[in-house]
Write an enzyme that holds these catalytic residues in place. Sequence first.
Site, PDB file in Angstrom:
ATOM      1  N   ASP A  91      41.196 -13.017  31.903  1.00  0.00           N
ATOM      2  CA  ASP A  91      40.167 -11.988  31.833  1.00  0.00           C
ATOM      3  C   ASP A  91      40.898 -10.687  32.172  1.00  0.00           C
ATOM      4  O   ASP A  91      41.376 -10.523  33.302  1.00  0.00           O
ATOM      5  CB  ASP A  91      39.065 -12.291  32.860  1.00  0.00           C
ATOM      6  CG  ASP A  91      38.002 -11.205  32.871  1.00  0.00           C
ATOM      7  OD1 ASP A  91      38.252 -10.117  32.324  1.00  0.00           O
ATOM      8  OD2 ASP A  91      36.920 -11.447  33.448  1.00  0.00           O
ATOM      9  N   VAL A  92      40.992  -9.779  31.203  1.00  0.00           N
ATOM     10  CA  VAL A  92      41.863  -8.614  31.419  1.00  0.00           C
ATOM     11  C   VAL A  92      41.378  -7.705  32.543  1.00  0.00           C
ATOM     12  O   VAL A  92      42.125  -6.847  33.017  1.00  0.00           O
ATOM     13  CB  VAL A  92      42.078  -7.805  30.110  1.00  0.00           C
ATOM     14  CG1 VAL A  92      42.805  -8.628  29.074  1.00  0.00           C
ATOM     15  CG2 VAL A  92      40.783  -7.236  29.577  1.00  0.00           C
ATOM     16  N   LYS A 146      43.309   0.833  15.409  1.00  0.00           N
ATOM     17  CA  LYS A 146      42.350   1.926  15.414  1.00  0.00           C
ATOM     18  C   LYS A 146      40.966   1.350  15.723  1.00  0.00           C
ATOM     19  O   LYS A 146      40.790   0.146  15.538  1.00  0.00           O
ATOM     20  CB  LYS A 146      42.349   2.659  14.074  1.00  0.00           C
ATOM     21  CG  LYS A 146      41.771   1.830  12.914  1.00  0.00           C
ATOM     22  CD  LYS A 146      41.594   2.662  11.698  1.00  0.00           C
ATOM     23  CE  LYS A 146      40.181   2.992  11.384  1.00  0.00           C
ATOM     24  NZ  LYS A 146      39.341   1.950  10.848  1.00  0.00           N
ATOM     25  N   HIS A 176      46.411   0.211   8.859  1.00  0.00           N
ATOM     26  CA  HIS A 176      46.872  -0.856   7.964  1.00  0.00           C
ATOM     27  C   HIS A 176      47.173  -0.360   6.548  1.00  0.00           C
ATOM     28  O   HIS A 176      47.892  -0.994   5.801  1.00  0.00           O
ATOM     29  CB  HIS A 176      45.908  -2.058   7.964  1.00  0.00           C
ATOM     30  CG  HIS A 176      44.653  -1.859   7.187  1.00  0.00           C
ATOM     31  ND1 HIS A 176      43.540  -1.266   7.703  1.00  0.00           N
ATOM     32  CD2 HIS A 176      44.320  -2.181   5.909  1.00  0.00           C
ATOM     33  CE1 HIS A 176      42.578  -1.230   6.795  1.00  0.00           C
ATOM     34  NE2 HIS A 176      43.022  -1.781   5.694  1.00  0.00           N
ATOM     35  N   LYS A 180      50.458  -1.153   3.043  1.00  0.00           N
ATOM     36  CA  LYS A 180      50.150  -1.560   1.664  1.00  0.00           C
ATOM     37  C   LYS A 180      51.312  -1.202   0.740  1.00  0.00           C
ATOM     38  O   LYS A 180      51.859  -0.107   0.806  1.00  0.00           O
ATOM     39  CB  LYS A 180      48.860  -0.881   1.182  1.00  0.00           C
ATOM     40  CG  LYS A 180      47.637  -1.338   1.976  1.00  0.00           C
ATOM     41  CD  LYS A 180      46.343  -0.862   1.366  1.00  0.00           C
ATOM     42  CE  LYS A 180      45.182  -1.241   2.287  1.00  0.00           C
ATOM     43  NZ  LYS A 180      44.055  -1.824   1.633  1.00  0.00           N
ATOM     44  N   ASP A 233      35.924   6.543  10.645  1.00  0.00           N
ATOM     45  CA  ASP A 233      36.370   5.189  10.295  1.00  0.00           C
ATOM     46  C   ASP A 233      37.437   5.205   9.192  1.00  0.00           C
ATOM     47  O   ASP A 233      38.343   4.389   9.195  1.00  0.00           O
ATOM     48  CB  ASP A 233      35.149   4.374   9.830  1.00  0.00           C
ATOM     49  CG  ASP A 233      35.477   2.905   9.608  1.00  0.00           C
ATOM     50  OD1 ASP A 233      36.151   2.320  10.468  1.00  0.00           O
ATOM     51  OD2 ASP A 233      35.062   2.346   8.567  1.00  0.00           O
ATOM     52  N   HIS A 238      42.968   6.531   7.346  1.00  0.00           N
ATOM     53  CA  HIS A 238      43.517   6.096   6.053  1.00  0.00           C
ATOM     54  C   HIS A 238      43.676   7.245   5.045  1.00  0.00           C
ATOM     55  O   HIS A 238      44.731   7.396   4.434  1.00  0.00           O
ATOM     56  CB  HIS A 238      42.627   5.016   5.433  1.00  0.00           C
ATOM     57  CG  HIS A 238      42.350   3.850   6.357  1.00  0.00           C
ATOM     58  ND1 HIS A 238      43.279   3.376   7.239  1.00  0.00           N
ATOM     59  CD2 HIS A 238      41.255   3.061   6.523  1.00  0.00           C
ATOM     60  CE1 HIS A 238      42.770   2.351   7.917  1.00  0.00           C
ATOM     61  NE2 HIS A 238      41.532   2.143   7.497  1.00  0.00           N
ATOM     62  N   LYS A 338      30.977   3.884   1.442  1.00  0.00           N
ATOM     63  CA  LYS A 338      30.621   2.464   1.411  1.00  0.00           C
ATOM     64  C   LYS A 338      29.504   2.272   0.402  1.00  0.00           C
ATOM     65  O   LYS A 338      28.778   3.198   0.079  1.00  0.00           O
ATOM     66  CB  LYS A 338      30.169   1.998   2.793  1.00  0.00           C
ATOM     67  CG  LYS A 338      31.211   2.261   3.874  1.00  0.00           C
ATOM     68  CD  LYS A 338      31.335   1.099   4.837  1.00  0.00           C
ATOM     69  CE  LYS A 338      32.347   1.341   5.933  1.00  0.00           C
ATOM     70  NZ  LYS A 338      33.749   1.439   5.528  1.00  0.00           N
ATOM     71  N   LYS A 343      35.048  -1.345  -5.758  1.00  0.00           N
ATOM     72  CA  LYS A 343      36.069  -1.155  -4.727  1.00  0.00           C
ATOM     73  C   LYS A 343      37.376  -0.773  -5.413  1.00  0.00           C
ATOM     74  O   LYS A 343      37.908  -1.543  -6.217  1.00  0.00           O
ATOM     75  CB  LYS A 343      36.274  -2.440  -3.916  1.00  0.00           C
ATOM     76  CG  LYS A 343      37.422  -2.303  -2.925  1.00  0.00           C
ATOM     77  CD  LYS A 343      37.501  -3.458  -1.954  1.00  0.00           C
ATOM     78  CE  LYS A 343      38.742  -3.385  -1.075  1.00  0.00           C
ATOM     79  NZ  LYS A 343      38.834  -2.198  -0.231  1.00  0.00           N
TER      80      LYS A 343
END
Length: 491
Positions: A91-92, A146, A176, A180, A233, A238, A338, A343
């Site tokens: 448990d941190v 993030k 991330h 790519k 987000d 990104h 979104k 996509k």
Amino acid sequence: MIIKINQACDLVIFGAKGDLAKRKLLPSLYKLEKSKKIHENTRIIGAGRANWNTQEYISMVKTAIKTFLNEEIKDVVWKKFSSRLYFCNIDVCEGLHFLRLKKILEQKKNIVIYYCAVPPNTLNAIFKGLGDTNLNVLPARIVLEKPLGICLKTSKKINNQISKYFLESQIFRIDHYLGKESILNLIALRFANSFFFNNWNNQTIDHIQITVSEEVGIEGRWNYFDEMGQMRDMVQNHLLQILTIIAMDQPDSITSENIRHKKLNILRALSRIDVNNINVKTVRGQYDSGIIKGKKVPAYIEEQGANKNSQTETFVAIQANINNKKWLGVPFYLRTGKRLAYKYSEIVIVFKKIPTNLFQNSHLEMFQNKLIIRLEPNESIKFNFFNKIPGLDQEYKLESSELKYNYFDRKKPKKSIDAYERLLLESMRGIQSLFVCRDEVEEAWRWIDPIINAWKQNDSSTIQLYMSGTWGPQSSNLLLTRDNRVWHKYN
Ligand code: BG6
């Protein structure tokens, strides 16, 4: 100094049974095992509050890989992979629990990498727990996901907390998108080809479009997303990362320091958007119900757990300008949302028109050449140009043609490598160039904060609804038509 070769590591995953670990980290590690990229003696240690022994952890890992990997598990690969797995009950928030981890780590002299796949509010407890038990000393590394804060102030707070225990050279901040394949290829495209190298500036380029369009909604993450919105987000990280790679000057070499330095110069040169120009520079929208791939989907405020009055944006379009000699006068149009129609992610470089038109008899207006870089899916590079239509006509008749190159159409890797696979491997190698440094994160917030504040202050920039399955609010088109430009159509 961190040794930059693929050495035996102990990879400790905090948040062992969390979504990220199950969906991304464990399947990617399995794939690295399959391609024999993991050092023989590397161990993977799940750390979390679950009251599991190692056998129970192994069976959770197997279920996760089966669920989230789109391929059969191979017995021989699994045998080796599962032999690397350990579990540490911790448990941190309990400082003494870190001694349990220490005991496991002391069994070997491996380089330790702590992967924090946990919510931001538990990060400081992890930094402190590791620091107080001396588990932070070099050559240990730490990987952060993030979001790093929700504004400059909170991001600085996290960075200050971690810097008490870890040096910047030990910290690997993940975006991330930097893992790519198609994004990495941008560097090759720009700096290995004289044609692009020499024509990448405001002398030849009219404007640049960057689109990251998603079909998914918020995927059950109401609490997280409603605080973040698409701006924090997706744009803060990104989209700005893509923009900096597209716009940065040539680095002196492909090392972390040089690349980060050039990217940082771009972030610092972004013109400020605030309450004075918010309405002409930005558009924000929120998805209404609609149809995606033939299926009815709910509005944002009808999602599970939703606050019906939420003004959080799920779509953003921005006209960004870079205030330096190379890019003065070249707008960068960014859009992301979104529940859009498809996509895909794409960069479109639109070149300037030719000053004189030799073909006025058949073509009153010349089109503009475009370089279309599809980042995902079906990674490709297309170049649109004019041709003479073959024939005996007296006049030149022109047609618009296309040169196309499919990135994976050859004997190279058949499938795109998952970004997490690459980033996990790079963290094991100790190479930081695909990770974001503190200054970049903070500089990005410095540009984003005034936009979010202006939205809050400015009543006339209220959120616009768009039907799910479309390309966002109408005013996203106006952002370009006002400048006599249009978004490049998806095809
Ligand atoms: C994540 C965001 O960073 O990126 C998600 O938190 C988003 O909201 C995702 O859906 C998109 O990533 P990708 O790789 O699917 O384009």
